[in-house]
Design a protein around this motif. Structure first.
Motif, short mmCIF file in Angstrom:
data_model
loop_
_atom_site.label_atom_id
_atom_site.label_comp_id
_atom_site.label_asym_id
_atom_site.label_seq_id
_atom_site.Cartn_x
_atom_site.Cartn_y
_atom_site.Cartn_z
N TYR A 330 0.76 -1.25 -0.03
CA TYR A 330 -0.01 -0.16 0.02
C TYR A 330 0.90 1.27 -0.08
O TYR A 330 0.34 2.27 -0.82
N GLY A 331 1.93 1.30 0.89
CA GLY A 331 2.78 2.39 0.80
C GLY A 331 3.41 2.78 -0.55
O GLY A 331 3.77 3.71 -1.00
N ALA A 332 3.92 1.35 -1.28
CA ALA A 332 4.55 1.52 -2.54
C ALA A 332 3.53 2.34 -3.62
O ALA A 332 3.82 2.92 -4.51
N GLN A 333 2.23 1.86 -3.42
CA GLN A 333 1.30 2.21 -4.43
C GLN A 333 1.01 3.88 -4.06
O GLN A 333 0.53 4.57 -5.05
N LEU A 334 0.78 4.38 -2.74
CA LEU A 334 0.77 5.54 -2.55
C LEU A 334 1.74 6.53 -3.42
O LEU A 334 1.52 7.55 -4.08
N VAL A 335 3.01 5.90 -3.19
CA VAL A 335 4.20 6.72 -3.64
C VAL A 335 4.12 6.59 -5.12
O VAL A 335 4.25 7.56 -6.15
N GLY A 336 4.01 5.48 -5.66
CA GLY A 336 3.92 4.92 -7.24
C GLY A 336 2.82 5.86 -7.99
O GLY A 336 2.95 6.14 -9.13
N SER A 337 1.50 5.96 -7.12
CA SER A 337 0.60 6.90 -7.73
C SER A 337 0.99 8.21 -8.23
O SER A 337 0.61 8.88 -8.87
N ARG A 338 1.58 8.65 -7.12
CA ARG A 338 2.01 10.25 -6.93
C ARG A 338 3.11 10.30 -8.26
O ARG A 338 2.93 11.43 -9.08
N LEU A 339 3.88 9.34 -8.33
CA LEU A 339 4.96 9.56 -9.45
C LEU A 339 4.28 9.17 -11.02
O LEU A 339 4.71 9.90 -11.96
N TRP A 340 3.21 8.23 -11.08
CA TRP A 340 2.66 8.08 -12.22
C TRP A 340 1.74 9.29 -12.60
O TRP A 340 1.94 9.74 -13.75
N ALA A 341 1.21 10.16 -11.71
CA ALA A 341 0.59 11.10 -11.95
C ALA A 341 1.30 12.30 -12.68
O ALA A 341 0.46 13.34 -13.31
N ARG A 342 2.40 12.23 -12.43
CA ARG A 342 3.39 13.36 -13.05
C ARG A 342 3.34 13.08 -14.62
O ARG A 342 3.76 14.28 -15.26
N HIS A 343 3.12 12.03 -15.13
CA HIS A 343 3.23 11.72 -16.66
C HIS A 343 1.95 11.54 -17.43
O HIS A 343 1.83 11.70 -18.27
N TYR A 344 1.21 10.99 -16.44
CA TYR A 344 -0.08 10.33 -16.96
C TYR A 344 -1.48 10.51 -16.32
O TYR A 344 -1.41 10.65 -15.01
N PRO A 345 -2.44 10.97 -17.02
CA PRO A 345 -3.48 11.45 -16.39
C PRO A 345 -4.45 10.33 -15.83
O PRO A 345 -5.27 10.29 -14.96
N TYR A 346 -4.30 8.95 -16.35
CA TYR A 346 -4.87 7.98 -16.21
C TYR A 346 -4.11 6.74 -15.93
O TYR A 346 -2.90 6.57 -16.37
N GLY A 347 -4.65 5.88 -14.90
CA GLY A 347 -3.89 4.46 -15.00
C GLY A 347 -4.20 3.67 -16.12
O GLY A 347 -5.23 3.83 -16.91
N PRO A 348 -3.50 2.54 -16.25
CA PRO A 348 -3.65 1.71 -17.42
C PRO A 348 -5.41 1.03 -17.56
O PRO A 348 -5.99 0.91 -18.38
N ILE A 349 -5.67 0.66 -16.14
CA ILE A 349 -7.08 0.23 -16.14
C ILE A 349 -8.13 1.26 -16.60
O ILE A 349 -9.16 1.11 -17.10
N GLU A 350 -7.90 2.35 -15.89
CA GLU A 350 -8.75 3.47 -16.18
C GLU A 350 -8.86 3.87 -17.59
O GLU A 350 -9.83 4.27 -18.24
N TRP A 351 -7.72 3.83 -18.34
CA TRP A 351 -7.31 4.12 -19.70
C TRP A 351 -8.34 3.20 -20.54
O TRP A 351 -9.10 3.68 -21.36
N VAL A 352 -8.34 1.86 -20.15
CA VAL A 352 -9.12 0.66 -20.85
C VAL A 352 -10.69 1.09 -20.85
O VAL A 352 -11.42 1.00 -21.57
N LEU A 353 -11.05 1.48 -19.60
CA LEU A 353 -12.25 1.88 -18.97
C LEU A 353 -12.92 3.03 -19.89
O LEU A 353 -13.89 3.00 -20.30
N ARG A 354 -11.93 3.90 -20.07
CA ARG A 354 -12.35 5.22 -20.77
C ARG A 354 -12.76 4.89 -22.27
O ARG A 354 -13.49 5.47 -23.00
N ARG A 355 -11.78 4.18 -22.59
CA ARG A 355 -11.72 3.73 -24.15
C ARG A 355 -13.16 2.89 -24.17
O ARG A 355 -13.83 3.13 -25.45
N ALA A 356 -13.38 2.10 -23.49
CA ALA A 356 -14.98 1.44 -23.49
C ALA A 356 -15.95 2.31 -23.14
O ALA A 356 -17.17 2.17 -23.98
N THR A 357 -15.83 3.45 -22.63
CA THR A 357 -16.91 4.11 -22.40
C THR A 357 -17.17 5.34 -23.27
O THR A 357 -18.14 5.55 -23.76
#
Length: 367
Positions: A330-357
């Motif tokens: 969980y700690g790694a996810q909190l840190v990793g999410s902050r790092l990911w958000a610097r470069h991408y507005p969505y996570g991989p699963i969120e991106w798939v859901l957005r494409r489907a939607t």
């Protein structure tokens, strides 16, 4: 209209993301105990504390948030002048597909399939009024409380443990996947009943709150938060601990009732803390923004640790170490999410859901 404009149509609600980010930690603590050992934690203080304060508390919060989020999907569709039911149905079907894959290859107690399925039912009721939704929720959940009480009173004195579960999970990918899938199919009827009587009412409550736009104006709910904390921690928590200590199946209905105010107290505490601690709000909110990706990645990581296509440590680790691993993930996810958000507005699963939607995009979205 482009997908970028769709994003701007309905702004993200900070409180929703913060609560999702918080709930991810509780969900992981509960799920990892089953992943580490299908029989769950051994009887003792750790098991009692997790039963009292974690088990079945965080799915309450997650389900409420899902119901609330569906109202945002409807608003977005209405502002874009498209069919809200068709768009939301695509999203729910995509959730179901992701859930089935997750269930087979990573975790048989997946919630995404059920959320997608129940979301389709809620989609049919999208014009329901908030007061009517609350009445239906109370009736359904009351039925669930009575049902689990009766079942608990007639439960066998000892639970039957599947001795073949550990062996199946320690073997290769296909054997573990086959075991998970068979487990899911065998329990599908109970899964549907549980979903309709226990999860769907929480969807309805969240849907009613979303229609009332409860979480979008902090001034509307801040004054209620201390009361929710007092009821949850002052009244529900001691009784929840008592029922966990007694560990009597006939108290299952009482436990189900206690889950609601205790989950509400957790949510109230996080919302109050987030109001005064911007860094906490940003950290949890960023993780909550990628909630689906974080949820799936929890299962991927724990599968590598515990099943045969990884380190095959299922049934091997002491309970305290399992919880330490959960905290580390969980700690790694909190840190990793902050790092990911610097470069991408969505996570991989969120991106798939957005494409489907919303339809396909030509490129992977970047900032």
């Amino acid at each position: 209209m482009t997908s970028q404009r769709l994003v701007a149509a309905v702004p993200r609600i900070a409180a929703l993301d913060v609560l999702r980010g918080f709930a991810l930690g509780g969900i992981l603590v509960v799920n990892i105990t089953v992943m580490a050992n299908p029989a769950g934690l051994a009887a003792g203080p750790v098991h009692t504390m997790l039963t009292a304060f974690f088990s079945d508390k965080f799915y309450v919060l997650f389900s409420f948030l899902f119901g609330y989020s569906l109202t945002l999907q409807f608003r977005s569709a209405e502002r874009d002048g498209v069919d809200a039911r068709r768009r939301t149905a695509r999203r729910c079907l995509a959730l179901m597909a992701i859930g089935l894959l997750h269930c087979a290859f990573f975790f048989s107690d997946d919630v995404l399939f059920g959320y997608g399925l129940l979301g389709l039912i809620l989609l049919v009721l999208n014009r329901i009024q908030p007061k009517t939704a609350i009445r239906w929720a109370a009736a359904l959940y009351g039925t669930f409380v009575v049902a689990v009480t009766v079942l608990g009173m007639n439960a066998p004195p000892t639970a039957v443990v599947d001795d073949g579960a550990v062996a199946a999970l320690r073997t290769g990918w296909l054997t573990a996947a086959s075991y998970r899938w068979e487990t899911f199919i065998d329990r599908f009827d109970l899964f549907l009943v549980f979903g309709l009587l226990n999860v769907f009412p929480l969807f309805l409550v969240g849907f009613a709150a979303g229609k009332a736009r409860l979480l979008e104006t902090p001034d509307r709910y801040q004054s209620v938060l201390p009361k929710l904390q007092w009821i949850g921690f002052g009244v529900a928590a001691p009784f929840s601990l008592l029922t966990a200590i007694l560990d009597n199946p006939s108290l299952a209905g009482v436990t189900a009732l206690l889950n609601l105010p205790l989950a509400a107290a957790y949510a109230a505490t996080i919302l109050r803390l987030a109001q005064h601690r911007p860094r906490l709000a940003q950290t949890l909110g960023t993780a909550g923004k990628f909630a689906a990706t974080n949820y799936i990645s929890q299962s991927v990581i724990t599968s590598v640790i515990f099943t045969g296509y990884g380190f095959a440590l299922v049934g091997e680790l002491p309970d305290w170490l399992v919880l330490v691993i959960a905290a580390a993930i969980y700690g790694a996810q909190l840190v990793g999410s902050r790092l990911w958000a610097r470069h991408y507005p969505y996570g991989p699963i969120e991106w798939v859901l957005r494409r489907a939607t919303y339809g396909p995009r030509n490129t992977w979205p970047t900032r």
